[in-house]
Design a protein around this motif. Structure first.
Motif, short mmCIF file in Angstrom:
data_model
loop_
_atom_site.label_atom_id
_atom_site.label_comp_id
_atom_site.label_asym_id
_atom_site.label_seq_id
_atom_site.Cartn_x
_atom_site.Cartn_y
_atom_site.Cartn_z
N UNK A 151 9.17 15.11 -5.74
CA UNK A 151 8.82 14.18 -4.62
C UNK A 151 8.22 14.69 -3.57
N UNK A 152 7.42 13.95 -2.97
CA UNK A 152 6.39 14.15 -1.82
C UNK A 152 6.42 13.21 -0.73
N UNK A 153 7.52 13.31 -0.16
CA UNK A 153 7.87 11.91 0.94
C UNK A 153 6.99 12.38 2.29
N UNK A 154 6.66 13.12 2.59
CA UNK A 154 6.06 13.49 3.88
C UNK A 154 5.22 12.52 4.54
N UNK A 155 4.62 11.56 3.65
CA UNK A 155 3.88 10.62 4.13
C UNK A 155 4.62 9.28 4.66
N UNK B 16 0.92 -1.15 -0.03
CA UNK B 16 0.07 -0.06 -0.04
C UNK B 16 0.68 1.36 -0.14
N UNK B 17 1.90 1.15 0.73
CA UNK B 17 2.71 2.29 0.69
C UNK B 17 3.27 2.62 -0.37
N UNK B 18 3.86 1.60 -1.18
CA UNK B 18 4.52 1.64 -2.34
C UNK B 18 3.64 2.18 -3.27
N UNK B 19 2.30 1.81 -3.55
CA UNK B 19 1.27 2.35 -4.38
C UNK B 19 1.03 4.01 -4.02
N UNK B 20 1.08 4.22 -2.85
CA UNK B 20 1.15 5.44 -2.23
C UNK B 20 2.11 6.44 -2.85
N UNK B 21 3.22 6.16 -2.75
CA UNK B 21 4.33 6.79 -3.02
C UNK B 21 4.83 6.56 -4.66
N UNK B 22 3.91 6.28 -5.38
CA UNK B 22 4.03 6.14 -6.87
C UNK B 22 4.33 4.97 -7.73
#
Length: 360
Positions: A319-323, A215-221
């Motif tokens: 890049x949007x890494x805050x999550x 799920x995290x992988x999908x969230x980050x792209x």
């Protein structure tokens, strides 16, 4: 002499919140008040089975001259408190992160500019020179990277692990239009995914056992995720790449089955890039490499310029890494709420940050 709080490593499963002297600044150095510090997989490996990277008594680090107990923390951001004579690029009050590479500058690798491959290399927070899990620390000016106003200090603490992923992609053969397989969806695998997104990759495939990390992988792209327990990774990669196989693979898992799978999933003359630090010796099926002319290369941390590239990518919105931040704790909670959580519940966490600036 004034004292400060510091989380220090003494040995396997032995970290302590100590009171130690506040360091002073020398010429060319910068004094920083750390604000946020991430707990890295390297820290966890030291905690569970160390000392390995951390120098032990009788065997000081060849550059720092230090041995345990040492202050932990190499993924951190902070605010400049004081600068030594000759420092020009930062001033008191500046918001910064720290590139923690320690190198001698004179070995064969360093002479070529490959400071991450130094024969005597080390890291702030693992080899000496203090660390991010303390209230004040001092490093050479070359380690200090200013943060733009639009990057919060919490995100600044993520730049170090993101730089690992950026460097891996940057020196790999990856080029625009390539399909990529990432093995492992932990913090470094997710850093690779974000670096690929930042570079415009259109086909990112992640193989990861944990459903939460998929799920995290999908969230980050990531464009596609595979559960290697339930699906044949090689068949899935071929299906997703029109029967060709991936152009490049990144191994952030560091387990034998991942390597065996990766070489079969990568096309002829494709390349597997190893980022993982292995706990055991790997076995390579050399004929899978030879008869398809595949390449295998290692990457080590980050090179000069990688931190700046990541900072630019975050500042621009590429890049949007805050999550990645899944939990924030205080300095006196590192053992129970930090290491213990990562041991018992790692699948639900990407990066646990220590809010050093909030006190204890």
């Amino acid at each position: 002499m004034s004292k400060m709080n510091a989380v220090r490593f003494y040995g396997q499963r032995d970290i302590r919140l100590d009171q130690i002297p506040v360091p002073s600044v020398k010429p060319g150095q910068v004094k920083i008040a750390p604000k946020f510090c991430g707990i890295c997989g390297s820290d966890l490996h030291e905690y569970l089975g160390g000392a390995n990277l951390i120098p032990q008594e009788g065997h000081p680090h060849p550059i720092t001259g230090e041995t345990l107990p040492l202050t932990l923390g190499h993924e951190f951001s902070g605010v400049v408190e004081e600068v030594g004579e000759g420092v020009k690029n930062v001033k008191p009050g500046d918001r910064v992160c720290v590139q923690p590479t320690i190198y001698d500058g004179s070995c064969r690798a360093c002479k070529r500019g490959l400071v991450n491959c130094c024969d005597k290399n080390g890291f702030v927070g693992l080899s000496g020179w203090g660390g991010g899990l303390c209230e004040h620390m001092v490093v050479p000016e070359s380690c200090v990277k200013p943060l733009p106003d639009n990057i919060p200090l919490e995100v600044g603490a993520l730049i170090e692990p993101l730089a690992v992923g950026w460097h891996a992609v940057d020196i790999s053969p990856y080029k625009e239009g390539d399909s990529v397989l990432v093995l492992g969806g932990g913090p470094i695998g997710l850093a690779v995914v974000q670096a690929l997104v930042g570079k415009g990759c259109k086909t990112i495939i992640v193989s990861e056992v944990s459903g939460r990390r998929r799920e995290f992988a999908k969230q980050f792209g990531a464009h596609h995720v595979i559960d290697p327990v339930k699906a044949d990774v090689v068949e899935e990669v071929e299906r997703l790449t029109n029967g060709e196989g991936a152009d490049v693979g990144f191994d952030a898992a560091g387990v034998q089955v991942a390597v065996d799978t990766a070489f079969k999933a990568i096309k002829a003359r494709g390349t597997l890039v190893n980022i993982a630090v292995w706990e055991k010796r790997a076995t390579l099926q050399m004929n899978d490499i030879v008869f398809r002319e595949r390449g295998y290369m290692g990457v080590a941390t980050y090179a000069l310029g990688d931190f700046e590239a990541v900072i630019k990518a975050i500042s621009s919105g590429a890049m949007k890494p805050a999550g990645m931040i899944t939990k924030t704790i205080k300095l006196d909670q590192v053992a129970e709420e930090g290491f213990k959580t990562l041991i018992e519940d790692k699948e639900n966490h990407v990066k646990i940050l220590v809010d050093v600036g909030s006190g204890i």
